[in-house]
Design a protein around this motif. Structure first.
Motif, mmCIF file in Angstrom:
data_model
loop_
_atom_site.group_PDB
_atom_site.id
_atom_site.type_symbol
_atom_site.label_atom_id
_atom_site.label_comp_id
_atom_site.label_asym_id
_atom_site.label_seq_id
_atom_site.Cartn_x
_atom_site.Cartn_y
_atom_site.Cartn_z
ATOM 1 N N PRO A 1 0.844 -1.201 0.000
ATOM 2 C CA PRO A 1 0.000 0.000 0.000
ATOM 3 C C PRO A 1 0.877 1.248 0.000
ATOM 4 C CG PRO A 1 -0.012 -1.049 2.161
ATOM 5 C CD PRO A 1 0.670 -1.999 1.229
ATOM 6 N N PRO A 2 0.605 2.201 -0.864
ATOM 7 C CA PRO A 2 1.468 3.399 -0.936
ATOM 8 C C PRO A 2 1.376 4.232 0.333
ATOM 9 C CG PRO A 2 -0.524 3.722 -2.227
ATOM 10 C CD PRO A 2 -0.545 2.290 -1.781
ATOM 11 N N PRO A 3 2.457 4.901 0.691
ATOM 12 C CA PRO A 3 2.395 5.781 1.870
ATOM 13 C C PRO A 3 1.485 6.966 1.592
ATOM 14 C CG PRO A 3 4.481 6.074 0.715
ATOM 15 C CD PRO A 3 3.792 4.913 0.067
ATOM 16 N N ARG B 1 0.263 10.925 2.248
ATOM 17 C CA ARG B 1 1.003 12.182 2.305
ATOM 18 C C ARG B 1 1.462 12.469 3.734
ATOM 19 N NH1 ARG B 1 -1.917 18.019 1.486
ATOM 20 N NH2 ARG B 1 -0.249 19.297 2.357
ATOM 21 N N ASP B 2 2.760 12.686 3.908
ATOM 22 C CA ASP B 2 3.391 13.012 5.190
ATOM 23 C C ASP B 2 3.231 11.899 6.227
ATOM 24 O OD1 ASP B 2 4.970 14.964 6.607
ATOM 25 O OD2 ASP B 2 3.247 15.309 7.894
ATOM 26 N N GLU B 3 3.039 10.681 5.794
ATOM 27 C CA GLU B 3 2.899 9.577 6.748
ATOM 28 C C GLU B 3 4.240 9.264 7.407
ATOM 29 O OE1 GLU B 3 0.898 5.124 7.150
ATOM 30 O OE2 GLU B 3 1.174 6.012 5.159
ATOM 31 N N LEU B 4 4.211 8.955 8.683
ATOM 32 C CA LEU B 4 5.407 8.590 9.421
ATOM 33 C C LEU B 4 5.865 7.201 9.001
ATOM 34 C CD1 LEU B 4 7.292 9.585 11.729
ATOM 35 C CD2 LEU B 4 5.795 8.373 13.317
ATOM 36 N N LEU B 5 7.186 6.997 8.919
ATOM 37 C CA LEU B 5 7.732 5.732 8.441
ATOM 38 C C LEU B 5 7.208 4.553 9.244
ATOM 39 C CD1 LEU B 5 9.658 4.252 6.532
ATOM 40 C CD2 LEU B 5 11.510 4.701 8.161
ATOM 41 N N SER B 6 7.169 4.666 10.560
ATOM 42 C CA SER B 6 6.696 3.555 11.385
ATOM 43 C C SER B 6 5.220 3.260 11.129
ATOM 44 C CB SER B 6 6.915 3.858 12.867
ATOM 45 O OG SER B 6 6.265 5.060 13.239
ATOM 46 N N SER B 7 4.447 4.296 10.813
ATOM 47 C CA SER B 7 3.030 4.106 10.497
ATOM 48 C C SER B 7 2.883 3.310 9.206
ATOM 49 C CB SER B 7 2.337 5.464 10.368
ATOM 50 O OG SER B 7 1.016 5.332 9.873
ATOM 51 N N TRP B 8 3.658 3.686 8.203
ATOM 52 C CA TRP B 8 3.586 2.981 6.908
ATOM 53 C C TRP B 8 4.063 1.541 7.047
ATOM 54 C CZ3 TRP B 8 7.636 2.412 2.773
ATOM 55 C CH2 TRP B 8 7.089 1.899 1.595
ATOM 56 N N MET B 9 5.136 1.331 7.804
ATOM 57 C CA MET B 9 5.643 -0.031 8.014
ATOM 58 C C MET B 9 4.589 -0.885 8.710
ATOM 59 S SD MET B 9 8.702 -0.546 6.834
ATOM 60 C CE MET B 9 10.083 0.397 6.177
ATOM 61 N N GLY B 10 3.855 -0.299 9.618
ATOM 62 C CA GLY B 10 2.786 -1.038 10.279
ATOM 63 C C GLY B 10 1.712 -1.466 9.300
ATOM 64 N N ARG B 11 1.381 -0.576 8.364
ATOM 65 C CA ARG B 11 0.367 -0.921 7.371
ATOM 66 C C ARG B 11 0.898 -1.944 6.369
ATOM 67 N NH1 ARG B 11 -1.815 2.306 4.004
ATOM 68 N NH2 ARG B 11 -0.246 3.958 3.872
ATOM 69 N N LEU B 12 2.191 -1.868 6.047
ATOM 70 C CA LEU B 12 2.806 -2.879 5.177
ATOM 71 C C LEU B 12 2.742 -4.266 5.824
ATOM 72 C CD1 LEU B 12 6.032 -1.111 3.820
ATOM 73 C CD2 LEU B 12 4.052 -1.834 2.481
ATOM 74 N N ALA B 13 3.059 -4.319 7.124
ATOM 75 C CA ALA B 13 3.029 -5.604 7.834
ATOM 76 C C ALA B 13 1.610 -6.175 7.849
ATOM 77 C CB ALA B 13 3.551 -5.421 9.256
#
Length: 311
Positions: free
Chosen positions: A10-12, A14-26
């Motif tokens: 899932p694409p990050p 706008r201005d998403e925090l890296l840890s937030s995006w990694m959580g959604r990737l997991a």
């Protein structure tokens, strides 16, 4: 070494925090964050949050798996603040946007972790504190907004002189037990707004702000002299200034409510309140080093002009 891209990416936002995006990737790839970090070569099962923590990343493995460039990944990390001790970057979620979180419950945006952020840059909604306060006045909120702008400018331009002054302001608040060094990112809304307000006053009118706080509090002045012996001389100046603020101005006694006519349908303010405002303006114009009599004379003139009193 060939790195296989993650099946679901899932694409990050706008201005998403890296840890937030990694959580959604997991979550999208049906694994834990710890397992994902191991696969991406990040080590220790913890997502880096600050840019400096990405220096040891295996960029070939990380970029190949998520199909993003190093610059894109670094832009999602929090800024480093190691060159000074003002803690304007939070490592915890002390505020959030109710509107954005309602749409995406796992979302954390990068600017939500910055002390000067007061509104969501995505939807414009006021950010909510982890521990809201009901007794926050509009005046305190407005002053906090000005302090937030001062802090943002100092941090983004790396103004070390101003950052040192902000740090000293927070130390003084801590000594006087009216705040803490980490109050700028406190989840308690009232504590944070007070800290931001102190930052604004402490950098634009530091002597007057300190004088108002110390007025009638000799114990606090002595404690400051003990903790900051290198600033003992200026603390004594501020102490004297605070004593001047507590004295009545010449010819201005405590008369209670005014007895004159109303002007434009509005009553004049109480003499004690208008006199204090006049004193503050005089100090702002002449400076704390001005002669006491000169300060009182100037304040008397300001008070008479604002109150419509003839000389």
């Amino acid at each position: 070494m060939t790195v296989r891209p993650l099946p679901f990416r899932p694409p990050p936002m706008r201005d998403e925090l890296l840890s937030s995006w990694m959580g959604r990737l997991a979550k999208a790839n049906h694994c834990s964050v710890e397992e994902l970090c191991g696969y991406l070569g990040l080590g220790q099962g913890r997502v880096p949050e600050c840019a400096s923590e990405l220096r040891t990343a295996n960029w070939a493995m990380l970029c190949g798996a998520v199909q993003r460039s190093p610059d894109e990944i670094v832009s999602m990390a929090l800024p480093d603040s190691m060159h000074h001790d003002v803690q304007y970057v939070s490592r915890h979620d002390f505020q959030y946007c109710p509107g954005c979180v309602a749409k995406s419950p796992d979302l954390v945006l990068r600017h939500w972790r910055l002390a000067w952020s007061m509104t969501c840059e995505i939807c414009g909604q006021v950010l909510a504190a982890k521990y809201p306060a009901k007794d926050v006045s509009g005046r305190l909120h407005a002053r906090a907004l000005r302090g937030a702008e001062v802090l943002k400018t100092a941090a983004t331009t790396t103004d070390l002189a101003r950052l040192r002054r902000i740090s000293l302001t927070l130390q003084v608040m801590s000594v006087l037990k009216i705040g803490r060094l980490w109050s700028l990112t406190s989840g308690n809304k009232r504590d944070r707004l007070l800290a931001l307000t102190a930052v604004g006053i402490g950098t634009t009118r530091p002597l007057l702000g300190a004088a108002i706080i110390l007025r009638g509090n000799d114990l606090a002045a002595r404690e400051l002299s003990r903790v900051f012996p290198e600033h003992r001389q200026i603390i004594e100046r501020i102490r004297g200034l605070s004593q001047d603020l507590g004295r009545p101005l010449p010819e201005l006694g405590e008369t209670g409510h005014p007895t004159g006519h109303e002007t434009h349908g509005l009553c004049r303010p109480r003499v004690s309140e208008s006199a204090l405002q006049a004193a503050r303006q005089a100090i702002s114009e002449l400076g704390a080093d001005a002669n006491r009599q000169a300060l009182l004379t100037r304040a008397d003139t300001i008070w008479k002009h604002s109150s419509g009193v003839k000389s």
